[in-house]
Motif scaffolding. Sequence first.
Motif, PDB file in Angstrom:
ATOM      1  N   VAL A  12      65.308 -20.518 -20.584  1.00 49.88           N
ATOM      2  CA  VAL A  12      66.547 -20.298 -19.361  1.00 49.88           C
ATOM      3  C   VAL A  12      66.597 -21.335 -18.468  1.00 49.88           C
ATOM      4  O   VAL A  12      67.413 -21.523 -17.623  1.00 49.88           O
ATOM      5  N   GLY A  13      65.296 -22.150 -18.424  1.00 49.04           N
ATOM      6  CA  GLY A  13      65.275 -23.394 -17.380  1.00 49.04           C
ATOM      7  C   GLY A  13      64.266 -23.015 -15.983  1.00 49.04           C
ATOM      8  O   GLY A  13      64.616 -23.913 -15.051  1.00 49.04           O
ATOM      9  N   LYS A  14      63.573 -22.440 -16.145  1.00 51.09           N
ATOM     10  CA  LYS A  14      62.622 -21.867 -15.161  1.00 51.09           C
ATOM     11  C   LYS A  14      62.141 -23.128 -14.578  1.00 51.09           C
ATOM     12  O   LYS A  14      61.985 -23.342 -13.299  1.00 51.09           O
ATOM     13  N   SER A  15      61.431 -23.824 -15.032  1.00 53.28           N
ATOM     14  CA  SER A  15      60.512 -24.983 -15.027  1.00 53.28           C
ATOM     15  C   SER A  15      61.288 -26.091 -14.150  1.00 53.28           C
ATOM     16  O   SER A  15      61.000 -26.357 -13.243  1.00 53.28           O
ATOM     17  N   SER A  16      62.588 -26.617 -15.028  1.00 54.44           N
ATOM     18  CA  SER A  16      63.159 -27.620 -14.369  1.00 54.44           C
ATOM     19  C   SER A  16      63.834 -26.964 -12.712  1.00 54.44           C
ATOM     20  O   SER A  16      63.911 -27.856 -11.927  1.00 54.44           O
ATOM     21  N   ILE A 109      64.121 -14.469  -7.892  1.00 59.76           N
ATOM     22  CA  ILE A 109      65.448 -15.139  -8.630  1.00 59.76           C
ATOM     23  C   ILE A 109      65.134 -14.898 -10.055  1.00 59.76           C
ATOM     24  O   ILE A 109      64.103 -15.308 -10.769  1.00 59.76           O
ATOM     25  N   GLU A 110      65.903 -13.916 -10.821  1.00 64.50           N
ATOM     26  CA  GLU A 110      66.419 -13.811 -12.287  1.00 64.50           C
ATOM     27  C   GLU A 110      67.103 -14.854 -12.826  1.00 64.50           C
ATOM     28  O   GLU A 110      68.308 -14.690 -12.392  1.00 64.50           O
ATOM     29  N   LEU A 111      66.686 -15.833 -13.554  1.00 57.80           N
ATOM     30  CA  LEU A 111      67.580 -16.556 -14.393  1.00 57.80           C
ATOM     31  C   LEU A 111      67.741 -15.938 -15.663  1.00 57.80           C
ATOM     32  O   LEU A 111      66.872 -15.568 -16.420  1.00 57.80           O
ATOM     33  N   ALA A 112      69.204 -15.805 -15.671  1.00 52.99           N
ATOM     34  CA  ALA A 112      69.515 -14.706 -17.151  1.00 52.99           C
ATOM     35  C   ALA A 112      70.214 -15.848 -18.165  1.00 52.99           C
ATOM     36  O   ALA A 112      71.203 -16.461 -17.478  1.00 52.99           O
ATOM     37  N   LEU A 161      65.042  -7.159  -3.381  1.00 52.70           N
ATOM     38  CA  LEU A 161      64.678  -8.662  -3.448  1.00 52.70           C
ATOM     39  C   LEU A 161      65.244  -9.395  -4.648  1.00 52.70           C
ATOM     40  O   LEU A 161      65.364 -10.639  -4.671  1.00 52.70           O
ATOM     41  N   LEU A 162      65.965  -8.782  -5.483  1.00 45.35           N
ATOM     42  CA  LEU A 162      66.073  -9.184  -6.792  1.00 45.35           C
ATOM     43  C   LEU A 162      67.667 -10.051  -6.774  1.00 45.35           C
ATOM     44  O   LEU A 162      68.534  -9.354  -6.146  1.00 45.35           O
ATOM     45  N   VAL A 163      67.541 -11.140  -6.863  1.00 50.33           N
ATOM     46  CA  VAL A 163      69.102 -11.893  -7.309  1.00 50.33           C
ATOM     47  C   VAL A 163      69.259 -12.285  -8.478  1.00 50.33           C
ATOM     48  O   VAL A 163      68.218 -13.035  -9.164  1.00 50.33           O
ATOM     49  N   THR A 164      70.304 -12.246  -9.209  1.00 47.36           N
ATOM     50  CA  THR A 164      70.445 -12.509 -10.566  1.00 47.36           C
ATOM     51  C   THR A 164      71.287 -13.811 -10.848  1.00 47.36           C
ATOM     52  O   THR A 164      72.344 -13.786  -9.867  1.00 47.36           O
ATOM     53  N   VAL A 165      71.016 -14.997 -11.462  1.00 50.13           N
ATOM     54  CA  VAL A 165      71.809 -16.166 -11.416  1.00 50.13           C
ATOM     55  C   VAL A 165      71.949 -16.235 -12.761  1.00 50.13           C
ATOM     56  O   VAL A 165      70.993 -16.218 -13.748  1.00 50.13           O
ATOM     57  N   ASP A 166      73.180 -16.874 -13.354  1.00 46.46           N
ATOM     58  CA  ASP A 166      73.412 -17.074 -14.671  1.00 46.46           C
ATOM     59  C   ASP A 166      72.688 -18.530 -14.920  1.00 46.46           C
ATOM     60  O   ASP A 166      73.425 -19.441 -14.570  1.00 46.46           O
ATOM     61  N   GLY A 167      71.844 -18.391 -16.002  1.00 46.43           N
ATOM     62  CA  GLY A 167      71.332 -19.733 -16.458  1.00 46.43           C
ATOM     63  C   GLY A 167      71.898 -20.254 -17.631  1.00 46.43           C
ATOM     64  O   GLY A 167      71.163 -21.223 -17.938  1.00 46.43           O
ATOM     65  N   SER A 168      72.885 -19.794 -17.985  1.00 42.65           N
ATOM     66  CA  SER A 168      73.572 -20.374 -19.206  1.00 42.65           C
ATOM     67  C   SER A 168      74.517 -21.659 -19.061  1.00 42.65           C
ATOM     68  O   SER A 168      74.973 -22.144 -19.827  1.00 42.65           O
ATOM     69  N   SER A 170      75.192 -25.274 -17.038  1.00 46.86           N
ATOM     70  CA  SER A 170      74.709 -26.841 -16.924  1.00 46.86           C
ATOM     71  C   SER A 170      73.542 -26.563 -16.082  1.00 46.86           C
ATOM     72  O   SER A 170      73.753 -25.691 -15.023  1.00 46.86           O
ATOM     73  N   GLU A 171      72.522 -27.551 -16.119  1.00 45.55           N
ATOM     74  CA  GLU A 171      71.229 -27.464 -15.258  1.00 45.55           C
ATOM     75  C   GLU A 171      71.808 -27.716 -13.971  1.00 45.55           C
ATOM     76  O   GLU A 171      71.503 -27.206 -12.721  1.00 45.55           O
ATOM     77  N   GLU A 172      73.095 -28.756 -13.782  1.00 44.74           N
ATOM     78  CA  GLU A 172      73.429 -29.094 -12.341  1.00 44.74           C
ATOM     79  C   GLU A 172      74.086 -27.969 -11.487  1.00 44.74           C
ATOM     80  O   GLU A 172      73.990 -27.742 -10.609  1.00 44.74           O
ATOM     81  N   ASP A 173      74.769 -27.053 -12.384  1.00 45.37           N
ATOM     82  CA  ASP A 173      75.561 -26.079 -11.948  1.00 45.37           C
ATOM     83  C   ASP A 173      74.657 -24.887 -11.442  1.00 45.37           C
ATOM     84  O   ASP A 173      74.669 -24.281 -10.398  1.00 45.37           O
ATOM     85  N   VAL A 174      73.633 -24.802 -12.078  1.00 44.57           N
ATOM     86  CA  VAL A 174      72.566 -23.842 -11.897  1.00 44.57           C
ATOM     87  C   VAL A 174      72.013 -24.219 -10.526  1.00 44.57           C
ATOM     88  O   VAL A 174      71.668 -23.323  -9.473  1.00 44.57           O
ATOM     89  N   THR A 175      71.271 -25.463 -10.511  1.00 46.26           N
ATOM     90  CA  THR A 175      70.888 -25.942  -9.237  1.00 46.26           C
ATOM     91  C   THR A 175      71.677 -25.886  -8.060  1.00 46.26           C
ATOM     92  O   THR A 175      71.260 -25.344  -6.905  1.00 46.26           O
ATOM     93  N   THR A 176      72.852 -25.976  -8.162  1.00 51.60           N
ATOM     94  CA  THR A 176      73.757 -25.881  -6.892  1.00 51.60           C
ATOM     95  C   THR A 176      73.749 -24.263  -6.605  1.00 51.60           C
ATOM     96  O   THR A 176      73.753 -24.314  -5.267  1.00 51.60           O
ATOM     97  N   GLU A 177      74.030 -23.584  -7.393  1.00 54.28           N
ATOM     98  CA  GLU A 177      73.993 -22.180  -7.138  1.00 54.28           C
ATOM     99  C   GLU A 177      72.698 -21.960  -6.242  1.00 54.28           C
ATOM    100  O   GLU A 177      72.645 -21.032  -5.406  1.00 54.28           O
ATOM    101  N   LEU A 178      71.449 -22.236  -6.725  1.00 62.04           N
ATOM    102  CA  LEU A 178      70.250 -21.910  -6.343  1.00 62.04           C
ATOM    103  C   LEU A 178      69.999 -22.574  -4.926  1.00 62.04           C
ATOM    104  O   LEU A 178      69.607 -21.873  -4.102  1.00 62.04           O
ATOM    105  N   PHE A 179      70.369 -23.749  -4.882  1.00 58.93           N
ATOM    106  CA  PHE A 179      70.307 -24.321  -3.371  1.00 58.93           C
ATOM    107  C   PHE A 179      71.255 -23.713  -2.460  1.00 58.93           C
ATOM    108  O   PHE A 179      70.856 -23.413  -1.521  1.00 58.93           O
ATOM    109  N   GLY A 180      72.536 -23.293  -2.909  1.00 56.22           N
ATOM    110  CA  GLY A 180      73.564 -22.571  -2.206  1.00 56.22           C
ATOM    111  C   GLY A 180      72.790 -21.232  -1.640  1.00 56.22           C
ATOM    112  O   GLY A 180      72.742 -20.902  -0.348  1.00 56.22           O
ATOM    113  N   LEU A 181      72.116 -20.603  -2.393  1.00 53.83           N
ATOM    114  CA  LEU A 181      71.593 -19.088  -2.347  1.00 53.83           C
ATOM    115  C   LEU A 181      70.264 -19.235  -1.303  1.00 53.83           C
ATOM    116  O   LEU A 181      70.419 -18.643  -0.262  1.00 53.83           O
ATOM    117  N   VAL A 182      69.416 -20.313  -1.495  1.00 52.49           N
ATOM    118  CA  VAL A 182      68.307 -20.194  -0.511  1.00 52.49           C
ATOM    119  C   VAL A 182      68.739 -20.835   0.875  1.00 52.49           C
ATOM    120  O   VAL A 182      68.155 -20.630   1.804  1.00 52.49           O
TER     121      VAL A 182
END
Length: 189
Positions: A12-16, A109-112, A161-168, A170-182
Amino acid sequence: MRRLLLVGPPGVGKSSQGARLAQHLGVSYLSTGALLREEVERGSPIGRQAAGYMRAGLLVPDWLMLFALERYMSDALASGFVLDGYPRTVEQADRFLRSLGCARLDHVIELAAPDDVLVGRLAGRAVCGRADDDESTVRARLDVYRAQTRPMLDFFAAAGLLVTVDGSRSEEDVTTELFGLVDSSAVQS
Ligand code: AMP
């Protein structure tokens, strides 16, 4: 100081995402899978014990995981962290929260992503050489995720504590959402 857990199925891209998030926040990044793979590569006693479980796509026993984590945990606890791959069961989560004492987690953060997306990505990654990325081991890892790790998420959801983020995406879109969240939660807290 920020403390985040990143949870999600294989591929799902946890490491990157985890490494980017930790760098963004200026905290330690620790992947227990990467830590164990290094031990296996070095042929250390921990690595020799862990290798068979990892090759089969199974979780290594808790005592071994705790032993491998011992010398990294105090640094992570002192400086803030993004933890990728730990805790991974209800039992590990329970123990981990007790080890945090009064310190609180900011988010889990759950990446799904759907299985077909994950299997497709991992088939590509197998070419670059992770020993547990062949299709049958990937299926086993997905089963382990559903049976042993997903139930842990109910526990964190109940704690708010749980937030679910759509990991399907692009990497860039997921990163943008995660940065926005934190970043937005940093303003509020
Ligand atoms: P990962 O890179 O997170 O997919 O982890 C690779 C493998 O390392 C897993 O399939 C397990 O065999 C092992 N592993 C990583 N983290 C843990 C954990 N918290 N508990 C047990 N086994 C783990």
